[in-house]
Design an enzyme around this catalytic site. Structure first.
Site, PDB file in Angstrom:
ATOM      1  N   HIS A   1      -2.847   0.970   8.737  1.00 14.53           N
ATOM      2  CA  HIS A   1      -1.515   1.569   8.571  1.00 14.53           C
ATOM      3  C   HIS A   1      -1.581   2.741   7.585  1.00 14.53           C
ATOM      4  O   HIS A   1      -1.071   3.833   7.867  1.00 14.53           O
ATOM      5  CB  HIS A   1      -0.529   0.506   8.064  1.00 14.53           C
ATOM      6  CG  HIS A   1       0.847   1.030   7.737  1.00 14.53           C
ATOM      7  ND1 HIS A   1       1.942   0.793   8.535  1.00 14.53           N
ATOM      8  CD2 HIS A   1       1.289   1.792   6.700  1.00 14.53           C
ATOM      9  CE1 HIS A   1       3.005   1.392   7.991  1.00 14.53           C
ATOM     10  NE2 HIS A   1       2.635   2.008   6.872  1.00 14.53           N
ATOM     11  N   GLU A   2      -2.224   2.520   6.431  1.00  9.20           N
ATOM     12  CA  GLU A   2      -2.297   3.584   5.423  1.00  9.20           C
ATOM     13  C   GLU A   2      -3.167   4.739   5.925  1.00  9.20           C
ATOM     14  O   GLU A   2      -2.865   5.906   5.684  1.00  9.20           O
ATOM     15  CB  GLU A   2      -2.843   3.053   4.095  1.00  9.20           C
ATOM     16  CG  GLU A   2      -2.018   1.937   3.452  1.00  9.20           C
ATOM     17  CD  GLU A   2      -0.540   2.263   3.290  1.00  9.20           C
ATOM     18  OE1 GLU A   2      -0.190   3.449   3.243  1.00  9.20           O
ATOM     19  OE2 GLU A   2       0.265   1.320   3.227  1.00  9.20           O
TER      20      GLU A   2
ATOM     21  N   GLY B   1       0.848  -1.188   0.000  1.00 10.76           N
ATOM     22  CA  GLY B   1       0.000   0.000   0.000  1.00 10.76           C
ATOM     23  C   GLY B   1       0.877   1.228   0.000  1.00 10.76           C
ATOM     24  O   GLY B   1       2.090   1.140   0.216  1.00 10.76           O
TER      25      GLY B   1
ATOM     26  N   HIS C   1      -1.223   7.041   8.072  1.00  9.86           N
ATOM     27  CA  HIS C   1      -0.388   7.987   7.314  1.00  9.86           C
ATOM     28  C   HIS C   1      -1.138   9.296   7.088  1.00  9.86           C
ATOM     29  O   HIS C   1      -0.564  10.380   7.189  1.00  9.86           O
ATOM     30  CB  HIS C   1      -0.024   7.408   5.939  1.00  9.86           C
ATOM     31  CG  HIS C   1       1.242   6.623   5.944  1.00  9.86           C
ATOM     32  ND1 HIS C   1       2.462   7.173   6.258  1.00  9.86           N
ATOM     33  CD2 HIS C   1       1.486   5.327   5.663  1.00  9.86           C
ATOM     34  CE1 HIS C   1       3.403   6.237   6.173  1.00  9.86           C
ATOM     35  NE2 HIS C   1       2.833   5.109   5.818  1.00  9.86           N
TER      36      HIS C   1
ATOM     37  N   CYS D   1       7.226  -0.345   6.481  1.00  9.13           N
ATOM     38  CA  CYS D   1       6.678   0.857   5.845  1.00  9.13           C
ATOM     39  C   CYS D   1       7.706   1.353   4.839  1.00  9.13           C
ATOM     40  O   CYS D   1       8.906   1.372   5.131  1.00  9.13           O
ATOM     41  CB  CYS D   1       6.427   1.929   6.904  1.00  9.13           C
ATOM     42  SG  CYS D   1       5.850   3.489   6.223  1.00  9.13           S
ATOM     43  N   LEU D   2       7.255   1.755   3.647  1.00  7.34           N
ATOM     44  CA  LEU D   2       8.185   2.213   2.616  1.00  7.34           C
ATOM     45  C   LEU D   2       8.931   3.478   3.046  1.00  7.34           C
ATOM     46  O   LEU D   2      10.002   3.773   2.522  1.00  7.34           O
ATOM     47  CB  LEU D   2       7.448   2.455   1.297  1.00  7.34           C
ATOM     48  CG  LEU D   2       6.801   1.210   0.663  1.00  7.34           C
ATOM     49  CD1 LEU D   2       6.010   1.590  -0.574  1.00  7.34           C
ATOM     50  CD2 LEU D   2       7.848   0.162   0.329  1.00  7.34           C
TER      51      LEU D   2
ATOM     52  N   GLN E   1       3.351   9.966   1.420  1.00  6.97           N
ATOM     53  CA  GLN E   1       4.639   9.302   1.167  1.00  6.97           C
ATOM     54  C   GLN E   1       5.261   9.745  -0.149  1.00  6.97           C
ATOM     55  O   GLN E   1       6.423   9.461  -0.419  1.00  6.97           O
ATOM     56  CB  GLN E   1       4.472   7.779   1.183  1.00  6.97           C
ATOM     57  CG  GLN E   1       4.149   7.254   2.573  1.00  6.97           C
ATOM     58  CD  GLN E   1       4.008   5.747   2.571  1.00  6.97           C
ATOM     59  OE1 GLN E   1       2.969   5.221   2.206  1.00  6.97           O
ATOM     60  NE2 GLN E   1       5.059   5.048   2.971  1.00  6.97           N
TER      61      GLN E   1
END
Ligand SMILES: [Zn+2]
Length: 179
Positions: A138-139, A46, A142, A96-97, A51
């Site tokens: 999680h997303e 995702g 963000h 996480c990216l 991000q």
């Protein structure tokens, strides 16, 4: 196709307030395509708009995880709203990216129900369990400026900061060598 660099913590852009999308227009569709290209380039499950340094309230989820076929496009969640979370929790490591090679144990609800607008402009609801619930929450975090490091104590946070700074310095050295 536009793969854009992922914003890495502690970049302050990850904490910026996100802004509701009023209509799905060409620029929103362009952001969606950039999110998709950038997520696939990093093999992510995702990705949230912050991000990529964009404050519009949107995240995407990899299609197979969202219950579709892997040849389907990623699912866009525009102006998402978490309607329900289960009391039952799950506890596993999360990546996480924006935190390359960092994994943190995070307790999250086992199930959740989320309402959002799709890239077609229509509202929809989705129920997620296990990894999908974890990914959705999680997303969504963000978009409220909440990050993986908010789940750890100050000592571990400092360690993560040092590790990511070393990664950044190594990358900067690499760029110089290439130039
Ligand atoms: Zn993330």
């Amino acid at each position: 196709m536009a793969v854009r660099p992922v914003v890495i913590w502690p970049d302050p852009r990850l904490r910026e307030p996100s802004v509701a999308v009023t209509a799905v227009d060409d620029s929103v569709r362009a952001l969606y395509r950039d999110l998709c290209d950038s997520m696939y380039a990093e093999n992510g499950l995702g990705m949230a708009s912050l991000q990529l340094g964009d404050t519009r309230k949107m995240f995407i989820v990899e299609p197979k995880l969202a219950g579709l076929s892997e040849t389907d496009p990623p699912v866009a969640f525009i102006n998402p709203e978490v309607l329900e979370v289960s009391d039952e929790l799950q506890d596993s490591e999360e990546g996480c990216l924006s935190f390359p090679d960092i994994y943190i144990k995070v307790k999250r609800p086992m199930r959740t129900r989320v309402r959002a607008m799709g890239i077609d402009g229509k509202m929809f609801e989705i129920e997620g369990e296990g990894l999908l619930a974890r990914c959705l929450l999680h997303e969504n975090d963000h978009l409220t400026g909440k990050l993986l490091v908010d789940f750890v104590g100050p000592l571990k946070r400092q360690m993560i900061k040092k590790k990511l700074q070393r990664v950044k310095e190594a990358e900067a050295d690499g760029d110089e060598a290439e130039a």
